[in-house]
Design a protein around this motif. Structure first.
Motif, mmCIF file in Angstrom:
data_model
loop_
_atom_site.group_PDB
_atom_site.id
_atom_site.type_symbol
_atom_site.label_atom_id
_atom_site.label_comp_id
_atom_site.label_asym_id
_atom_site.label_seq_id
_atom_site.Cartn_x
_atom_site.Cartn_y
_atom_site.Cartn_z
ATOM 1 N N UNK A 132 31.783 -5.663 -38.537
ATOM 2 C CA UNK A 132 32.958 -5.959 -39.359
ATOM 3 C C UNK A 132 32.476 -6.464 -40.718
ATOM 4 N N UNK A 133 32.866 -5.760 -41.782
ATOM 5 C CA UNK A 133 32.424 -6.079 -43.142
ATOM 6 C C UNK A 133 33.631 -6.427 -44.011
ATOM 7 N N UNK A 134 34.155 -7.635 -43.842
ATOM 8 C CA UNK A 134 35.284 -8.092 -44.647
ATOM 9 C C UNK A 134 34.751 -9.043 -45.718
ATOM 10 N N UNK A 135 35.082 -8.758 -46.954
ATOM 11 C CA UNK A 135 34.633 -9.614 -48.046
ATOM 12 C C UNK A 135 33.194 -9.369 -48.453
ATOM 13 N N UNK A 136 32.584 -8.353 -47.899
ATOM 14 C CA UNK A 136 31.222 -7.996 -48.282
ATOM 15 C C UNK A 136 31.262 -6.903 -49.337
ATOM 16 N N UNK A 137 30.175 -6.234 -49.529
ATOM 17 C CA UNK A 137 30.104 -5.141 -50.494
ATOM 18 C C UNK A 137 31.029 -4.023 -50.014
ATOM 19 N N UNK A 138 31.914 -3.565 -50.886
ATOM 20 C CA UNK A 138 32.825 -2.490 -50.502
ATOM 21 C C UNK A 138 32.445 -1.165 -51.144
ATOM 22 N N UNK A 139 31.809 -1.235 -52.317
ATOM 23 C CA UNK A 139 31.466 -0.008 -53.017
ATOM 24 C C UNK A 139 30.200 -0.229 -53.831
ATOM 25 N N UNK A 140 29.324 0.776 -53.836
ATOM 26 C CA UNK A 140 28.103 0.675 -54.620
ATOM 27 C C UNK A 140 28.397 1.047 -56.075
ATOM 28 N N UNK A 141 27.438 0.847 -56.933
ATOM 29 C CA UNK A 141 27.613 1.161 -58.356
ATOM 30 C C UNK A 141 27.903 2.642 -58.584
ATOM 31 N N UNK A 142 27.390 3.500 -57.696
ATOM 32 C CA UNK A 142 27.638 4.940 -57.856
ATOM 33 C C UNK A 142 28.901 5.404 -57.130
ATOM 34 N N UNK A 143 29.708 4.459 -56.639
ATOM 35 C CA UNK A 143 30.988 4.810 -56.022
ATOM 36 C C UNK A 143 30.937 5.043 -54.528
ATOM 37 N N UNK A 144 29.773 4.869 -53.900
ATOM 38 C CA UNK A 144 29.639 5.069 -52.459
ATOM 39 C C UNK A 144 30.389 3.967 -51.735
ATOM 40 N N UNK A 145 31.336 4.330 -50.848
ATOM 41 C CA UNK A 145 32.133 3.351 -50.113
ATOM 42 C C UNK A 145 31.441 2.918 -48.826
ATOM 43 N N UNK A 146 31.575 1.646 -48.503
ATOM 44 C CA UNK A 146 31.044 1.093 -47.271
ATOM 45 C C UNK A 146 32.199 0.789 -46.317
ATOM 46 N N UNK A 147 31.972 0.922 -45.017
ATOM 47 C CA UNK A 147 33.065 0.673 -44.071
ATOM 48 C C UNK A 147 33.421 -0.805 -43.950
ATOM 49 N N UNK A 148 34.700 -1.049 -43.624
ATOM 50 C CA UNK A 148 35.145 -2.405 -43.295
ATOM 51 C C UNK A 148 34.847 -2.712 -41.835
ATOM 52 N N UNK A 149 34.885 -1.668 -41.022
ATOM 53 C CA UNK A 149 34.625 -1.836 -39.594
ATOM 54 C C UNK A 149 34.033 -0.531 -39.080
ATOM 55 N N UNK A 150 33.131 -0.649 -38.120
ATOM 56 C CA UNK A 150 32.487 0.570 -37.630
ATOM 57 C C UNK A 150 31.941 0.401 -36.218
ATOM 58 N N UNK A 151 31.914 1.542 -35.525
ATOM 59 C CA UNK A 151 31.136 1.628 -34.293
ATOM 60 C C UNK A 151 29.680 1.684 -34.735
ATOM 61 N N UNK A 152 28.807 1.027 -34.011
ATOM 62 C CA UNK A 152 27.415 0.870 -34.403
ATOM 63 C C UNK A 152 26.564 1.118 -33.166
ATOM 64 N N UNK A 153 25.553 1.976 -33.260
ATOM 65 C CA UNK A 153 24.756 2.228 -32.077
ATOM 66 C C UNK A 153 23.536 3.092 -32.314
ATOM 67 N N UNK A 154 23.017 3.599 -31.212
ATOM 68 C CA UNK A 154 21.842 4.468 -31.217
ATOM 69 C C UNK A 154 22.273 5.913 -31.057
#
Length: 151
Positions: free
Chosen positions: A101-123
């Motif tokens: 869960x990424x709330x209040x963290x980095x949401x977008x990089x300088x080049x416009x790449x979006x980061x998820x607010x929430x995600x399934x995470x695994x191998x």
């Protein structure tokens, strides 16, 4: 509905029709104290993180994203010249063990790449070194990338 949860506690989640446990961890601003240092293990998730998690658990079914996950895995296999997988292979291809869960963290990089607010995470078998992250932002599917997308 989850009313309180500590960082790195597990919640039940439906993965490919099976009830599993997934560890929930914060990657956003809540993981830091007022001095900018990492908080001690087991800190409580914020109301915003819980709201996002509850939406996710109530509305997201990983089976709805089989085609996108399969396409991601097959792109990785194609890069190393391996055989392609089918949707039927996904349960043995990926192993989801966490929800980030990424709330209040980095949401977008300088080049416009979006980061998820929430995600399934695994191998995943297609990229054991980098794993898999199935991300969502603004209550919409965002995409499938390696684990570092949410870290």
């Amino acid at each position: 509905m989850i009313k309180s949860l500590k960082n790195e506690e597990s919640v039940p989640v439906n993965l490919f029709g099976k009830q599993e446990e997934a560890v929930v961890f914060s990657t956003g601003s809540n993981q830091f104290d007022e001095n900018g240092d990492y908080k001690k293990a087991g800190f409580p998730l914020s109301r915003q993180e819980l709201d996002c998690l509850n939406w996710f658990l109530e509305n997201v079914d990983i089976r709805d994203y089989k085609k996108e996950i399969m396409a991601y895995c097959n792109e990785r296999y194609e890069m190393i010249g391996d055989e392609q997988i089918t949707e039927a292979d996904l349960e043995s291809e990926i192993h989801i063990f966490a929800i980030a869960v990424n709330i209040g963290g980095v949401s977008q990089s300088k080049d416009g790449f979006l980061y998820p607010e929430i995600s399934f995470f695994g191998d995943c078998e297609c990229d054991p070194e980098h794993g898999i992250c199935i991300g969502f932002r603004d209550k919409k599917f965002l995409g499938v990338e390696a684990q570092d997308w949410t870290l």
